[in-house]
Design an enzyme around this catalytic site. Structure first.
Site, PDB file in Angstrom:
ATOM      1  N   LYS A 223      25.955 -61.354  -8.401  1.00 23.34           N
ATOM      2  CA  LYS A 223      25.977 -61.150 -10.338  1.00 23.34           C
ATOM      3  C   LYS A 223      25.700 -62.466 -10.858  1.00 23.34           C
ATOM      4  O   LYS A 223      26.694 -63.503 -10.703  1.00 23.34           O
ATOM      5  CB  LYS A 223      27.535 -60.590 -10.261  1.00 23.34           C
ATOM      6  CG  LYS A 223      27.149 -60.337 -11.889  1.00 23.34           C
ATOM      7  CD  LYS A 223      28.472 -59.230 -12.525  1.00 23.34           C
ATOM      8  CE  LYS A 223      28.052 -58.969 -14.184  1.00 23.34           C
ATOM      9  NZ  LYS A 223      27.639 -59.128 -14.852  1.00 23.34           N
ATOM     10  N   ARG A 385      27.258 -45.525 -17.096  1.00 24.37           N
ATOM     11  CA  ARG A 385      27.787 -46.323 -16.562  1.00 24.37           C
ATOM     12  C   ARG A 385      28.624 -46.359 -15.247  1.00 24.37           C
ATOM     13  O   ARG A 385      29.653 -44.619 -15.828  1.00 24.37           O
ATOM     14  CB  ARG A 385      29.061 -47.235 -17.409  1.00 24.37           C
ATOM     15  CG  ARG A 385      29.447 -48.162 -16.948  1.00 24.37           C
ATOM     16  CD  ARG A 385      31.347 -48.619 -17.969  1.00 24.37           C
ATOM     17  NE  ARG A 385      29.970 -49.728 -19.227  1.00 24.37           N
ATOM     18  CZ  ARG A 385      29.939 -51.179 -18.773  1.00 24.37           C
ATOM     19  NH1 ARG A 385      29.685 -51.165 -18.069  1.00 24.37           N
ATOM     20  NH2 ARG A 385      29.038 -51.201 -20.210  1.00 24.37           N
TER      21      ARG A 385
END
EC number: 6.5.1.1
Length: 533
Positions: A223, A385
């Site tokens: 990430k 999400r």
DNA sequence: TTCCGACAGTGGGGTCGCAAT
DNA sequence: ATTGCGACCCCACTATCGGAA
């Protein structure tokens, strides 16, 4: 033709009811009655938007301008007696004119236009319009429930509506389609150069949780702490969009160049992250921001903070929409069309906990944020999400002392809700602020904290209550940033309270020296030399 | 009946461009 | 030349409703 006050009326009713189903019913009932021209406008207003999300128009009006315009109107005590109520469309047209004003004198012109609008409104309408312009309508319903309303109006499954939302990227446009061409909702095709809302990730807190949620093997990716980019390609033409769907192509020429040289696809929509890398190391996010949307000395900044691109998904290729393909097959396609591994997000398939831990540690040791875990069998869900994507990030913890607090708004009114966090400066013996936070406490804790803080109050200015530095809180944060705003010289990024430490005394709190030490440790050798020099 | 996923709401720091001062 | 505002990068966390389990 509908009046703006009808919209306000329905917004009030939606606020009144707690049931989501009832909110949806009220929204659907109202939107069904409007003319095709009014539908998208009303839907956006209800969602706290004025223009479509993909639109580049900017109002250029915020808290300060609104306050200025409103104070004049409020004092103008001349009540419009026989004034014709404003229609929804009239309000929208004026807002378009406000957005259209640019250049010298534009600020005043915007405020004038705003005043003319407010002066023709009742108090209730004014309150609602101000909330729309702030983007916080606070009616307990927003895009999610409006899309549910679209599903009800069109009498099609919510999945069809979400499909249309992916293609259109705007609630207003979706509601219009639900009204006018309901059968199109589930069938619309992606359009190149019209941005799609990116899929988002939930938080995870441990490698165990990743295995529990996604099962072995895990598909892990680095990430990166940069900016999200969506890249559209069609026969040599490339356009780049940000997470909020802004077109930012001219700010990322190095990304465009990389894509043109290394992606073998006639037409494609790619998803990835760009970060600035100097001497092989990612720069701090606040430094990366210096070249995002920069105009002045553009070439210099682009040269000194070159972007590295890490692609991790492909949602469209040569006429085929891939959102209903699994993540693992999308990743395979991506790897086929990207000719250089450097342009891919680093990925590893791991079977064991230890492998996962090692990959995570490796990402952190290279100064990246952490890792993403993606469910191999999952589809690409634009704008959603959910647990299909999980992010595992590192964070640190310090003990801070609350040195002031601000009164909350909305559901937090009546509580001190936002806390100024201090660390002890050994030299002056004073507590210096390193930022604020409103996150981490439950309602009951806010209640209790408010009482305790008021007992420690020394003075009050506006929304801020200053207190004797006595209450200690354990604070998690993801990064220490340099700060010009705070006298301590530092600010915590993403600070949130882990727990309240009524058992600790302020002299046990973290010191500024300790914070500085941690900051310098994170800065690698080169930057450290610069700081000392 | 309980659990949990999606939503809404409450706000954080930093950076730039731009209009006003 | 400086200042303040607005937009936009990055977001985290809790409460709630209602469908899933």
């Amino acid at each position: 033709m509908a009046f703006f006050r009808d919209l306000v009326e329905v917004a009030d009713r939606v606020t009144q009811v707690a049931s989501r189903k009832e909110k949806i019913r009220l929204l659907a009932e109202f939107l069904e009655k409007l003319s095709p021209e009014e539908v998208p406008i009303a839907a956006r207003f209800l969602a706290g938007e004025v223009f479509p999300e993909y639109d580049t128009k900017e109002l250029g009006v915020g808290y300060s301008s609104l306050k200025q315009a409103y104070s004049v109107v409020r004092h103008a005590s001349i009540l419009p007696i026989a004034v014709q109520p404003l229609t929804i469309t009239e309000v929208y047209r004026t807002l378009e004119r406000i957005a259209g004003a640019t250049g010298e004198g534009s600020k005043n012109k915007k405020i004038k236009l705003l005043q003319s609008l407010l002066s023709r409104m009742e108090q209730r309408e004014i309150d609602f319009l101000l909330r729309v312009l702030f983007g916080e309508v606070r009616i307990g319903a927003s895009k999610g429930l409006l899309l549910e309303a679209a599903s009800k109006i069109a009498n099609v499954p919510i999945s069809d509506v979400l499909h249309a939302y992916m293609v259109l990227s705007d609630v207003g446009d979706v509601l219009l389609m639900a009204r006018e061409k309901p059968s199109m909702l589930g069938r619309a095709e992606l359009n190149l150069f019209h941005p799609v809302k990116p899929m988002l990730a939930d938080m995870a807190y441990s490698v165990e949780e990743l295995f529990q949620e996604h099962g072995a093997p895990l598909y892990l990716e680095y990430k990166y702490d940069g900016i999200r980019l969506q890249i559209h390609i069609d026969s040599g033409r490339v356009e780049v969009f940000s997470r909020r769907l802004n077109r930012i192509t001219e700010f990322v020429p190095d990304v465009v160049e990389k894509v043109l040289g290394n992606v073998k696809a006639e037409k494609a929509i790619l998803d990835g992250e760009a970060l600035a890398v100097v001497d092989g190391k990612p720069v701090a996010f606040q430094d990366l921001l210096k070249r995002v949307r920069r105009k002045r000395e553009r070439e210099k900044f682009f040269r000194e903070l070159p972007f590295q691109l890490h692609l991790f998904d492909v949602i469209y290729i040569n006429g085929r929409t891939l959102v209903k393909e699994t993540y693992s097959s999308r990743r395979s396609i991506l790897q086929e069309i990207v000719t250089s591994d450097e342009l891919l997000a680093k990925m590893k398939i791991v079977y064991e906990k230890e492998e996962a831990e090692n990959f995570y540690k490796e990402a952190l040791s290279e100064n990246h944020e952490g890792v993403m875990s993606k469910r191999a069998s999952s589809f690409y869900k634009p704008g959603i999400r959910g647990s299909d994507w999980l992010k595992l990030k590192s964070y640190d913890t310090i003990d801070c002392v609350i040195i002031a607090a601000e009164w909350g708004h909305g559901r937090r009114s009546g509580w001190l809700s936002n806390y100024h966090l201090g660390v002890l400066d050994e030299e002056s013996g004073k507590f210096l602020s390193v930022g604020k936070t409103f996150k981490g406490l439950s309602d009951a804790e806010f209640e209790e904290m408010t009482k305790k803080l008021l007992q420690l109050k020394t003075r009050e200015e506006g929304y801020t209550v200053y207190v004797k530095p006595e209450i200690v809180v354990e604070v998690d944060y993801s990064e220490i940033q340099r700060s010009k705003r705070y006298p301590s010289g530092f600010a915590l990024r993403f600070a949130r309270i882990r727990r309240i430490r009524f058992d600790k005394s302020p002299d046990e709190a973290t010191t500024l020296g300790e914070l500085r030490r941690r900051y310098l440790q994170k800065m690698q050798n080169k930057e450290l030399d610069e700081e000392e020099g």
